[in-house]
Design a protein around this motif. Structure first.
Motif, PDB file in Angstrom:
ATOM      1  N   ARG A   1       0.830  -1.218   0.000  1.00 60.64           N
ATOM      2  CA  ARG A   1       0.000   0.000   0.000  1.00 60.64           C
ATOM      3  C   ARG A   1       0.859   1.259   0.000  1.00 60.64           C
ATOM      4  O   ARG A   1       0.348   2.357  -0.226  1.00 60.64           O
ATOM      5  CB  ARG A   1      -0.946  -0.002   1.201  1.00 60.64           C
ATOM      6  CG  ARG A   1      -2.050  -1.049   1.110  1.00 60.64           C
ATOM      7  CD  ARG A   1      -3.059  -0.889   2.245  1.00 60.64           C
ATOM      8  NE  ARG A   1      -4.045  -1.939   2.216  1.00 60.64           N
ATOM      9  CZ  ARG A   1      -4.068  -2.982   3.040  1.00 60.64           C
ATOM     10  NH1 ARG A   1      -3.137  -3.093   3.986  1.00 60.64           N
ATOM     11  NH2 ARG A   1      -5.004  -3.898   2.945  1.00 60.64           N
ATOM     12  N   ASP A   2       2.133   1.115   0.285  1.00 55.51           N
ATOM     13  CA  ASP A   2       3.069   2.245   0.257  1.00 55.51           C
ATOM     14  C   ASP A   2       3.433   2.510  -1.205  1.00 55.51           C
ATOM     15  O   ASP A   2       4.017   1.646  -1.860  1.00 55.51           O
ATOM     16  CB  ASP A   2       4.311   1.880   1.064  1.00 55.51           C
ATOM     17  CG  ASP A   2       5.337   3.011   1.105  1.00 55.51           C
ATOM     18  OD1 ASP A   2       5.515   3.689   0.079  1.00 55.51           O
ATOM     19  OD2 ASP A   2       5.952   3.198   2.162  1.00 55.51           O
ATOM     20  N   PRO A   3       3.099   3.675  -1.745  1.00 47.64           N
ATOM     21  CA  PRO A   3       3.343   3.930  -3.169  1.00 47.64           C
ATOM     22  C   PRO A   3       4.798   3.733  -3.581  1.00 47.64           C
ATOM     23  O   PRO A   3       5.062   3.186  -4.651  1.00 47.64           O
ATOM     24  CB  PRO A   3       2.919   5.394  -3.340  1.00 47.64           C
ATOM     25  CG  PRO A   3       1.905   5.613  -2.271  1.00 47.64           C
ATOM     26  CD  PRO A   3       2.375   4.793  -1.105  1.00 47.64           C
ATOM     27  N   VAL A   4       5.725   4.170  -2.753  1.00 51.02           N
ATOM     28  CA  VAL A   4       7.140   4.047  -3.114  1.00 51.02           C
ATOM     29  C   VAL A   4       7.547   2.580  -3.218  1.00 51.02           C
ATOM     30  O   VAL A   4       8.184   2.156  -4.181  1.00 51.02           O
ATOM     31  CB  VAL A   4       8.031   4.775  -2.088  1.00 51.02           C
ATOM     32  CG1 VAL A   4       9.504   4.603  -2.441  1.00 51.02           C
ATOM     33  CG2 VAL A   4       7.680   6.251  -2.016  1.00 51.02           C
ATOM     34  N   LYS A   5       7.163   1.780  -2.231  1.00 50.20           N
ATOM     35  CA  LYS A   5       7.531   0.363  -2.230  1.00 50.20           C
ATOM     36  C   LYS A   5       6.782  -0.405  -3.307  1.00 50.20           C
ATOM     37  O   LYS A   5       7.323  -1.317  -3.923  1.00 50.20           O
ATOM     38  CB  LYS A   5       7.272  -0.234  -0.850  1.00 50.20           C
ATOM     39  CG  LYS A   5       8.201   0.316   0.211  1.00 50.20           C
ATOM     40  CD  LYS A   5       7.933  -0.288   1.581  1.00 50.20           C
ATOM     41  CE  LYS A   5       8.894   0.281   2.621  1.00 50.20           C
ATOM     42  NZ  LYS A   5       8.623  -0.243   3.974  1.00 50.20           N
ATOM     43  N   ASN A   6       5.530  -0.039  -3.535  1.00 55.64           N
ATOM     44  CA  ASN A   6       4.746  -0.702  -4.574  1.00 55.64           C
ATOM     45  C   ASN A   6       5.382  -0.497  -5.938  1.00 55.64           C
ATOM     46  O   ASN A   6       5.534  -1.450  -6.712  1.00 55.64           O
ATOM     47  CB  ASN A   6       3.309  -0.175  -4.552  1.00 55.64           C
ATOM     48  CG  ASN A   6       2.390  -0.939  -5.480  1.00 55.64           C
ATOM     49  OD1 ASN A   6       2.440  -0.775  -6.686  1.00 55.64           O
ATOM     50  ND2 ASN A   6       1.547  -1.778  -4.908  1.00 55.64           N
ATOM     51  N   ILE A   7       5.748   0.742  -6.243  1.00 52.84           N
ATOM     52  CA  ILE A   7       6.384   1.040  -7.526  1.00 52.84           C
ATOM     53  C   ILE A   7       7.728   0.331  -7.638  1.00 52.84           C
ATOM     54  O   ILE A   7       8.075  -0.211  -8.697  1.00 52.84           O
ATOM     55  CB  ILE A   7       6.537   2.563  -7.713  1.00 52.84           C
ATOM     56  CG1 ILE A   7       5.158   3.208  -7.923  1.00 52.84           C
ATOM     57  CG2 ILE A   7       7.461   2.885  -8.884  1.00 52.84           C
ATOM     58  CD1 ILE A   7       5.174   4.718  -7.913  1.00 52.84           C
ATOM     59  N   ASP A   8       8.480   0.304  -6.554  1.00 54.67           N
ATOM     60  CA  ASP A   8       9.783  -0.359  -6.573  1.00 54.67           C
ATOM     61  C   ASP A   8       9.633  -1.860  -6.862  1.00 54.67           C
ATOM     62  O   ASP A   8      10.338  -2.411  -7.717  1.00 54.67           O
ATOM     63  CB  ASP A   8      10.500  -0.161  -5.243  1.00 54.67           C
ATOM     64  CG  ASP A   8      11.904  -0.746  -5.262  1.00 54.67           C
ATOM     65  OD1 ASP A   8      12.823  -0.077  -5.769  1.00 54.67           O
ATOM     66  OD2 ASP A   8      12.079  -1.887  -4.776  1.00 54.67           O
ATOM     67  N   ILE A   9       8.700  -2.510  -6.183  1.00 53.88           N
ATOM     68  CA  ILE A   9       8.498  -3.948  -6.372  1.00 53.88           C
ATOM     69  C   ILE A   9       7.952  -4.234  -7.765  1.00 53.88           C
ATOM     70  O   ILE A   9       8.391  -5.169  -8.450  1.00 53.88           O
ATOM     71  CB  ILE A   9       7.573  -4.506  -5.280  1.00 53.88           C
ATOM     72  CG1 ILE A   9       8.286  -4.460  -3.914  1.00 53.88           C
ATOM     73  CG2 ILE A   9       7.134  -5.942  -5.598  1.00 53.88           C
ATOM     74  CD1 ILE A   9       7.390  -4.772  -2.726  1.00 53.88           C
ATOM     75  N   GLY A  10       6.986  -3.443  -8.213  1.00 55.02           N
ATOM     76  CA  GLY A  10       6.426  -3.646  -9.543  1.00 55.02           C
ATOM     77  C   GLY A  10       7.455  -3.461 -10.643  1.00 55.02           C
ATOM     78  O   GLY A  10       7.502  -4.225 -11.616  1.00 55.02           O
ATOM     79  N   THR A  11       8.317  -2.457 -10.491  1.00 53.58           N
ATOM     80  CA  THR A  11       9.362  -2.209 -11.484  1.00 53.58           C
ATOM     81  C   THR A  11      10.415  -3.313 -11.449  1.00 53.58           C
ATOM     82  O   THR A  11      10.911  -3.753 -12.498  1.00 53.58           O
ATOM     83  CB  THR A  11      10.009  -0.834 -11.246  1.00 53.58           C
ATOM     84  OG1 THR A  11       8.992   0.171 -11.202  1.00 53.58           O
ATOM     85  CG2 THR A  11      10.984  -0.488 -12.364  1.00 53.58           C
ATOM     86  N   ALA A  12      10.748  -3.782 -10.253  1.00 53.38           N
ATOM     87  CA  ALA A  12      11.680  -4.902 -10.125  1.00 53.38           C
ATOM     88  C   ALA A  12      11.127  -6.141 -10.817  1.00 53.38           C
ATOM     89  O   ALA A  12      11.877  -6.892 -11.456  1.00 53.38           O
ATOM     90  CB  ALA A  12      11.950  -5.196  -8.651  1.00 53.38           C
TER      91      ALA A  12
END
Length: 207
Positions: A112-123
């Motif tokens: 739910r954390d936008p920064v972590k979500n984007i990081d995981i999705g991009t990874a």
């Protein structure tokens, strides 16, 4: 800045969202159903960082966010895909953790954390491109293949060509990007795959 305000308040299988999403809170962000270019602008600080870190096309990350969540970090699907990039902890999340040498899978709070979500999705996009889809030479075809694999898994896509991975990649490389796109439209077994490819590609072109 809108992005900072939003974050401070809120602060293969695949990742694709499913229909009939619900928000986990009553309050909706102003980005819900926003045009792709507005979504991209709102989250560009984080998408740029993640894209540069993993060597992934920033516009592709932003187009997927636009289609998956409309820029709303609170969205959760019926299949428990969470947040901006609609990450499933038990599939894409677990795979990212494994490749990064971490145990288990991300928590719902993390996703739910936008920064972590984007990081995981991009990874996860990077894993698809460097592992599952490795060998696809044309950048545009690779982008199309990545989009479809993000939604429905790389295995399902490759099996539309051959059960032998190397042969499937060779067959893809023998096609133009347009021929590959049409192949997905006509041959992919998942009914939503052709539309998902169209939607993300359309968003990509408007960002």
């Amino acid at each position: 800045m809108k992005t900072v305000a939003i974050v401070s308040v809120l602060l293969l299988a695949g990742c694709a969202s499913k229909p009939h999403k619900r928000a986990i809170t009553q309050q909706q962000t102003p980005l819900t159903q926003a045009p792709p270019e507005k979504v991209a602008q709102a989250w560009s600080m984080f998408t740029e960082s993640a894209a540069n870190n993993y060597g992934v096309d920033q516009k592709l990350v932003e187009a997927i966010i636009s289609v998956e969540s409309g820029g709303n970090p609170t969205v959760v699907s019926k299949s428990n895909a969470i947040g901006l990039m609609q990450i499933k902890a038990s599939t894409a999340g677990r795979e990212v953790y494994r490749v990064q040498g971490r145990r288990g899978q991300p928590s719902s709070k993390e996703l739910r954390d936008p920064v972590k979500n984007i990081d995981i999705g991009t990874a996860y996009l990077k894993i698809l491109q460097d592992q599952s889809l490795a060998g696809i030479r044309d950048p545009k075809t690779l982008r199309y293949a990545t989009i479809v694999s993000y939604a429905n898994g790389a295995g399902a896509l490759l099996r539309t060509f051959s059960h032998d991975r190397d042969r499937a990649i060779a067959m893809i490389n023998a096609m133009s990007p347009e021929e590959f796109y049409q192949h997905v439209q006509n041959k992919h077994p998942a009914a939503q795959a052709p539309r998902y490819l169209w939607k993300v590609t359309t968003a990509y072109r408007t960002i």
